[in-house]
Write an enzyme that holds these catalytic residues in place. Structure first.
Site, PDB file in Angstrom:
ATOM      1  N   SER A 115       0.826  -1.205   0.000  1.00  0.00           N
ATOM      2  CA  SER A 115       0.000   0.000   0.000  1.00  0.00           C
ATOM      3  C   SER A 115       0.866   1.264   0.000  1.00  0.00           C
ATOM      4  CB  SER A 115      -0.953  -0.046   1.199  1.00  0.00           C
ATOM      5  OG  SER A 115      -1.934   0.943   1.144  1.00  0.00           O
ATOM      6  N   HIS A 156      -6.973  -5.971   0.072  1.00  0.00           N
ATOM      7  CA  HIS A 156      -5.970  -4.971   0.435  1.00  0.00           C
ATOM      8  C   HIS A 156      -5.345  -5.288   1.797  1.00  0.00           C
ATOM      9  CE1 HIS A 156      -4.203  -0.950  -0.290  1.00  0.00           C
ATOM     10  NE2 HIS A 156      -4.173  -0.891   1.030  1.00  0.00           N
ATOM     11  N   ASP A 203     -10.116  -3.516  -5.064  1.00  0.00           N
ATOM     12  CA  ASP A 203      -9.354  -2.768  -4.066  1.00  0.00           C
ATOM     13  C   ASP A 203      -9.806  -1.318  -4.060  1.00  0.00           C
ATOM     14  OD1 ASP A 203      -7.505  -1.618  -2.382  1.00  0.00           O
ATOM     15  OD2 ASP A 203      -5.742  -2.433  -3.386  1.00  0.00           O
TER      16      ASP A 203
END
Length: 316
Positions: A127, A293, A264
Protein backbone atom coordinates in the site's frame (compact mmCIF):
# COMPACT_ATOMS: atom_id res chain seq x y z
CA UNK A 1 9.36 -21.73 12.91
CA UNK A 2 12.14 -19.29 13.81
CA UNK A 3 11.25 -16.73 16.46
CA UNK A 4 11.95 -13.16 15.31
CA UNK A 5 14.09 -10.70 17.22
CA UNK A 6 12.46 -7.44 18.28
CA UNK A 7 13.63 -4.13 19.65
CA UNK A 8 13.40 -0.34 19.50
CA UNK A 9 15.81 2.13 17.91
CA UNK A 10 15.67 5.88 17.36
CA UNK A 11 15.29 6.74 13.67
CA UNK A 12 14.91 10.36 12.53
CA UNK A 13 14.25 11.29 16.15
CA UNK A 14 11.38 8.82 16.63
CA UNK A 15 11.35 5.53 18.61
CA UNK A 16 10.90 2.83 15.97
CA UNK A 17 9.85 -0.79 16.44
CA UNK A 18 11.98 -3.24 14.47
CA UNK A 19 11.53 -6.96 13.97
CA UNK A 20 13.97 -9.27 12.17
CA UNK A 21 14.27 -12.86 11.04
CA UNK A 22 17.80 -14.10 10.40
CA UNK A 23 19.98 -11.76 12.44
CA UNK A 24 19.54 -8.52 14.37
CA UNK A 25 20.17 -5.08 12.85
CA UNK A 26 23.37 -4.49 14.83
CA UNK A 27 24.82 -7.94 14.19
CA UNK A 28 27.10 -8.88 11.34
CA UNK A 29 25.02 -10.80 8.81
CA UNK A 30 26.39 -13.75 6.91
CA UNK A 31 24.99 -15.74 4.02
CA UNK A 32 22.55 -18.37 5.23
CA UNK A 33 23.69 -21.95 4.86
CA UNK A 34 20.06 -22.90 4.20
CA UNK A 35 19.41 -20.37 1.47
CA UNK A 36 19.01 -21.61 -2.09
CA UNK A 37 20.28 -18.24 -3.30
CA UNK A 38 23.89 -17.26 -3.84
CA UNK A 39 23.00 -13.60 -3.39
CA UNK A 40 24.17 -11.74 -0.32
CA UNK A 41 20.68 -10.41 0.18
CA UNK A 42 18.36 -8.87 2.72
CA UNK A 43 14.59 -8.40 2.39
CA UNK A 44 13.04 -5.24 3.81
CA UNK A 45 9.28 -4.85 4.22
CA UNK A 46 7.78 -1.36 4.09
CA UNK A 47 4.31 -1.35 5.59
CA UNK A 48 1.09 0.32 4.62
CA UNK A 49 -0.73 2.85 6.79
CA UNK A 50 -1.07 2.08 9.67
CA UNK A 51 2.52 0.99 10.03
CA UNK A 52 2.10 -1.51 12.87
CA UNK A 53 4.51 -4.34 12.18
CA UNK A 54 2.71 -7.11 14.04
CA UNK A 55 0.16 -7.23 11.20
CA UNK A 56 2.89 -8.73 8.99
CA UNK A 57 4.42 -11.33 11.33
CA UNK A 58 2.85 -14.46 9.79
CA UNK A 59 3.45 -13.17 6.26
CA UNK A 60 7.16 -12.64 6.88
CA UNK A 61 7.55 -15.82 8.91
CA UNK A 62 6.45 -17.88 5.90
CA UNK A 63 8.75 -16.00 3.53
CA UNK A 64 11.72 -16.50 5.85
CA UNK A 65 10.91 -20.19 6.28
CA UNK A 66 10.86 -20.69 2.50
CA UNK A 67 13.85 -18.50 1.55
CA UNK A 68 16.10 -18.44 4.63
CA UNK A 69 17.15 -14.89 3.70
CA UNK A 70 17.31 -12.21 6.43
CA UNK A 71 14.06 -10.25 6.60
CA UNK A 72 13.60 -6.94 8.43
CA UNK A 73 10.54 -4.80 9.06
CA UNK A 74 10.20 -1.46 10.84
CA UNK A 75 7.18 0.50 11.99
CA UNK A 76 6.32 3.86 10.51
CA UNK A 77 7.47 6.85 12.53
CA UNK A 78 4.90 7.49 15.26
CA UNK A 79 2.76 4.42 14.55
CA UNK A 80 3.80 2.36 17.56
CA UNK A 81 4.17 3.39 21.18
CA UNK A 82 7.16 2.14 23.22
CA UNK A 83 5.98 0.50 26.43
CA UNK A 84 8.63 1.81 28.83
CA UNK A 85 10.63 4.80 27.63
CA UNK A 86 11.34 7.16 24.75
CA UNK A 87 7.77 8.34 24.17
CA UNK A 88 6.75 9.24 20.63
CA UNK A 89 7.28 13.01 20.09
CA UNK A 90 3.82 14.65 20.10
CA UNK A 91 2.29 15.58 16.76
CA UNK A 92 1.24 19.03 17.99
CA UNK A 93 4.89 20.01 18.53
CA UNK A 94 6.20 18.14 15.48
CA UNK A 95 3.66 18.67 12.67
CA UNK A 96 6.10 17.65 9.92
CA UNK A 97 7.58 14.60 11.62
CA UNK A 98 4.93 12.08 10.56
CA UNK A 99 3.89 13.11 7.05
CA UNK A 100 4.65 11.41 3.73
CA UNK A 101 8.01 13.13 3.22
CA UNK A 102 9.17 12.38 6.77
CA UNK A 103 8.21 8.71 6.49
CA UNK A 104 10.46 8.49 3.41
CA UNK A 105 13.28 10.19 5.34
CA UNK A 106 12.66 7.80 8.21
CA UNK A 107 13.18 4.73 5.98
CA UNK A 108 16.15 6.26 4.19
CA UNK A 109 17.90 6.94 7.50
CA UNK A 110 17.21 3.40 8.70
CA UNK A 111 18.72 1.86 5.56
CA UNK A 112 21.78 4.10 5.69
CA UNK A 113 22.36 3.37 9.37
CA UNK A 114 21.60 -0.33 9.62
CA UNK A 115 21.58 -2.16 6.26
CA UNK A 116 25.17 -3.23 5.44
CA UNK A 117 26.57 -1.79 2.21
CA UNK A 118 27.50 -5.26 0.96
CA UNK A 119 23.88 -6.44 1.04
CA UNK A 120 21.63 -6.57 -2.00
CA UNK A 121 18.28 -5.09 -0.94
CA UNK A 122 14.97 -6.63 -1.95
CA UNK A 123 11.94 -4.59 -0.91
CA UNK A 124 8.43 -5.85 -0.31
CA UNK A 125 6.09 -2.91 0.10
CA UNK A 126 2.41 -2.80 0.91
CA UNK A 127 0.00 0.00 0.00
CA UNK A 128 1.58 3.30 1.14
CA UNK A 129 4.91 1.47 1.41
CA UNK A 130 4.94 1.38 -2.40
CA UNK A 131 5.04 5.17 -2.51
CA UNK A 132 7.99 5.14 -0.10
CA UNK A 133 9.73 2.58 -2.31
CA UNK A 134 9.39 4.76 -5.42
CA UNK A 135 10.70 7.76 -3.49
CA UNK A 136 13.74 5.75 -2.36
CA UNK A 137 14.41 4.77 -5.97
CA UNK A 138 14.70 8.46 -6.85
CA UNK A 139 17.89 8.57 -4.75
CA UNK A 140 20.89 7.18 -6.57
CA UNK A 141 22.55 5.80 -3.42
CA UNK A 142 19.57 3.51 -2.89
CA UNK A 143 18.74 2.76 -6.51
CA UNK A 144 22.04 1.01 -7.09
CA UNK A 145 21.62 -1.09 -3.92
CA UNK A 146 18.00 -2.11 -4.48
CA UNK A 147 17.79 -5.16 -6.75
CA UNK A 148 14.04 -5.80 -6.86
CA UNK A 149 10.84 -4.34 -5.42
CA UNK A 150 7.53 -6.15 -4.98
CA UNK A 151 4.70 -3.65 -4.63
CA UNK A 152 1.53 -5.16 -3.13
CA UNK A 153 -1.77 -3.27 -3.52
CA UNK A 154 0.24 -0.09 -4.28
CA UNK A 155 -1.02 3.44 -3.65
CA UNK A 156 1.06 5.14 -6.34
CA UNK A 157 -1.29 7.82 -7.62
CA UNK A 158 -4.50 9.79 -7.02
CA UNK A 159 -5.27 8.14 -3.70
CA UNK A 160 -7.77 10.87 -2.89
CA UNK A 161 -9.80 9.93 -6.01
CA UNK A 162 -10.19 6.25 -5.08
CA UNK A 163 -13.47 4.97 -3.61
CA UNK A 164 -11.93 4.67 -0.14
CA UNK A 165 -10.10 7.98 -0.46
CA UNK A 166 -13.28 9.86 -1.35
CA UNK A 167 -15.09 8.27 1.59
CA UNK A 168 -12.31 9.04 4.08
CA UNK A 169 -12.03 12.67 2.98
CA UNK A 170 -15.75 13.15 3.60
CA UNK A 171 -15.80 11.71 7.11
CA UNK A 172 -12.26 12.12 8.47
CA UNK A 173 -12.94 15.28 10.47
CA UNK A 174 -15.95 13.64 12.16
CA UNK A 175 -14.34 10.22 12.48
CA UNK A 176 -11.17 11.69 13.98
CA UNK A 177 -12.75 13.12 17.16
CA UNK A 178 -15.02 10.15 17.83
CA UNK A 179 -12.23 7.64 17.22
CA UNK A 180 -9.83 9.38 19.59
CA UNK A 181 -12.46 9.46 22.32
CA UNK A 182 -13.27 5.78 21.92
CA UNK A 183 -9.57 4.88 21.77
CA UNK A 184 -8.95 6.57 25.12
CA UNK A 185 -11.73 4.48 26.66
CA UNK A 186 -10.31 1.38 24.97
CA UNK A 187 -6.85 1.87 26.48
CA UNK A 188 -8.14 1.46 30.05
CA UNK A 189 -9.77 -1.91 29.37
CA UNK A 190 -8.01 -5.18 30.32
CA UNK A 191 -6.17 -6.84 27.45
CA UNK A 192 -8.37 -9.93 27.37
CA UNK A 193 -11.45 -7.75 26.94
CA UNK A 194 -9.74 -5.72 24.20
CA UNK A 195 -8.87 -8.97 22.43
CA UNK A 196 -12.41 -10.30 22.43
CA UNK A 197 -13.97 -7.00 21.45
CA UNK A 198 -11.74 -6.88 18.36
CA UNK A 199 -12.29 -10.55 17.57
CA UNK A 200 -16.07 -10.09 17.79
CA UNK A 201 -15.84 -7.03 15.52
CA UNK A 202 -14.00 -9.06 12.88
CA UNK A 203 -16.55 -11.86 13.16
CA UNK A 204 -19.42 -9.40 12.65
CA UNK A 205 -17.53 -8.18 9.56
CA UNK A 206 -17.42 -11.76 8.24
CA UNK A 207 -13.77 -12.38 9.06
CA UNK A 208 -13.85 -15.52 11.18
CA UNK A 209 -10.26 -16.69 10.91
CA UNK A 210 -8.29 -13.53 11.74
CA UNK A 211 -5.17 -14.68 13.54
CA UNK A 212 -4.03 -13.53 16.98
CA UNK A 213 -1.11 -11.44 15.69
CA UNK A 214 -3.48 -9.23 13.73
CA UNK A 215 -5.78 -8.83 16.71
CA UNK A 216 -2.88 -7.77 18.92
CA UNK A 217 -1.73 -5.42 16.14
CA UNK A 218 -5.12 -3.69 16.33
CA UNK A 219 -4.70 -3.42 20.11
CA UNK A 220 -1.32 -1.71 19.53
CA UNK A 221 -2.97 0.61 17.02
CA UNK A 222 -5.86 1.78 19.20
CA UNK A 223 -4.01 4.41 21.21
CA UNK A 224 -4.84 8.14 21.02
CA UNK A 225 -1.25 9.21 20.27
CA UNK A 226 -0.82 6.60 17.55
CA UNK A 227 -4.19 7.22 15.92
CA UNK A 228 -3.45 10.95 15.65
CA UNK A 229 -0.32 10.14 13.68
CA UNK A 230 -2.09 7.55 11.52
CA UNK A 231 -4.89 9.98 10.64
CA UNK A 232 -2.36 12.75 10.01
CA UNK A 233 -0.46 10.56 7.55
CA UNK A 234 -3.68 9.46 5.82
CA UNK A 235 -4.74 13.06 5.34
CA UNK A 236 -1.31 13.98 3.98
CA UNK A 237 -1.39 11.02 1.59
CA UNK A 238 -4.59 12.43 0.06
CA UNK A 239 -2.78 15.69 -0.66
CA UNK A 240 0.62 14.37 -1.72
CA UNK A 241 0.01 11.11 -3.60
CA UNK A 242 -1.44 12.56 -6.79
CA UNK A 243 0.43 12.11 -10.06
CA UNK A 244 2.12 8.85 -10.97
CA UNK A 245 5.93 9.07 -10.75
CA UNK A 246 6.29 8.00 -14.38
CA UNK A 247 9.94 8.92 -14.90
CA UNK A 248 11.44 6.98 -12.00
CA UNK A 249 9.18 3.99 -12.71
CA UNK A 250 10.33 3.97 -16.35
CA UNK A 251 13.97 4.23 -15.30
CA UNK A 252 13.58 1.40 -12.77
CA UNK A 253 11.11 -0.76 -14.69
CA UNK A 254 13.34 -3.84 -14.41
CA UNK A 255 13.43 -3.49 -10.63
CA UNK A 256 9.66 -3.45 -10.15
CA UNK A 257 7.04 -6.17 -9.87
CA UNK A 258 3.59 -4.85 -9.05
CA UNK A 259 0.52 -6.66 -7.75
CA UNK A 260 -2.95 -5.09 -7.83
CA UNK A 261 -6.00 -6.54 -6.13
CA UNK A 262 -8.98 -7.60 -8.23
CA UNK A 263 -11.19 -5.49 -5.97
CA UNK A 264 -9.35 -2.77 -4.07
CA UNK A 265 -10.83 0.49 -2.83
CA UNK A 266 -7.37 2.05 -2.38
CA UNK A 267 -5.67 0.92 -5.59
CA UNK A 268 -8.45 0.19 -8.12
CA UNK A 269 -7.86 -1.82 -11.27
CA UNK A 270 -8.13 1.29 -13.44
CA UNK A 271 -4.78 2.33 -11.94
CA UNK A 272 -3.28 -1.00 -13.03
CA UNK A 273 -4.45 -0.40 -16.59
CA UNK A 274 -3.32 3.23 -16.50
CA UNK A 275 0.13 2.08 -15.40
CA UNK A 276 0.29 -0.37 -18.32
CA UNK A 277 -0.79 2.34 -20.75
CA UNK A 278 1.87 4.75 -19.56
CA UNK A 279 4.65 2.18 -19.10
CA UNK A 280 3.89 -0.89 -21.27
CA UNK A 281 7.02 -2.73 -20.13
CA UNK A 282 6.02 -2.68 -16.46
CA UNK A 283 5.44 -6.05 -14.79
CA UNK A 284 2.02 -5.34 -13.28
CA UNK A 285 -0.25 -8.23 -12.34
CA UNK A 286 -3.72 -8.78 -10.93
CA UNK A 287 -3.99 -11.02 -7.89
CA UNK A 288 -6.76 -13.54 -7.35
CA UNK A 289 -9.88 -11.90 -5.89
CA UNK A 290 -9.43 -13.79 -2.61
CA UNK A 291 -6.51 -11.47 -1.82
CA UNK A 292 -7.80 -8.22 -0.34
CA UNK A 293 -5.97 -4.97 0.44
CA UNK A 294 -5.65 -6.06 4.08
CA UNK A 295 -4.38 -9.48 3.04
CA UNK A 296 -2.56 -9.84 6.37
CA UNK A 297 -5.82 -10.54 8.18
CA UNK A 298 -6.77 -13.81 6.48
CA UNK A 299 -4.58 -14.75 3.49
CA UNK A 300 -1.07 -13.80 4.65
CA UNK A 301 0.40 -17.28 4.47
CA UNK A 302 -0.93 -18.05 0.98
CA UNK A 303 0.27 -14.75 -0.50
CA UNK A 304 3.63 -15.21 1.23
CA UNK A 305 4.07 -18.64 -0.37
CA UNK A 306 3.25 -17.31 -3.83
CA UNK A 307 5.51 -14.28 -3.49
CA UNK A 308 8.40 -16.36 -2.11
CA UNK A 309 8.57 -18.28 -5.38
CA UNK A 310 8.98 -15.07 -7.37
CA UNK A 311 11.63 -13.72 -4.99
CA UNK A 312 13.55 -17.00 -5.06
CA UNK A 313 13.64 -16.98 -8.86
CA UNK A 314 14.82 -13.35 -8.92
CA UNK A 315 17.62 -14.11 -6.49
CA UNK A 316 19.04 -16.94 -8.59
Amino acid sequence: MVDPKEGWVIVNGVPTHVCTWGGWITEKLSKSQDSSSDNNAIILLLTGNPGVIRFYYSFLQIIYTQLAVPIWILSHAGHEQPSKKDDVPPLVDNPDLYNVSSQVTHKAEFIEKYVPLDKDIYIISHSFGAKITVELLKREQFRKRIKKCYLLFPTLERIGDTPNGIFIKKIIKYLFTVTLLLSWVFTVLPTILKYWLIKIYFMIDGKFNVESNSIYAVIDLIHPTILKNVFNLASNEMDKICELDKEVIKECVDKLQIYFGASDGWAPLEYHYHLLDVIPKIDSRILDKKFQHCFMLQTAEELASDLSEHIENDMK
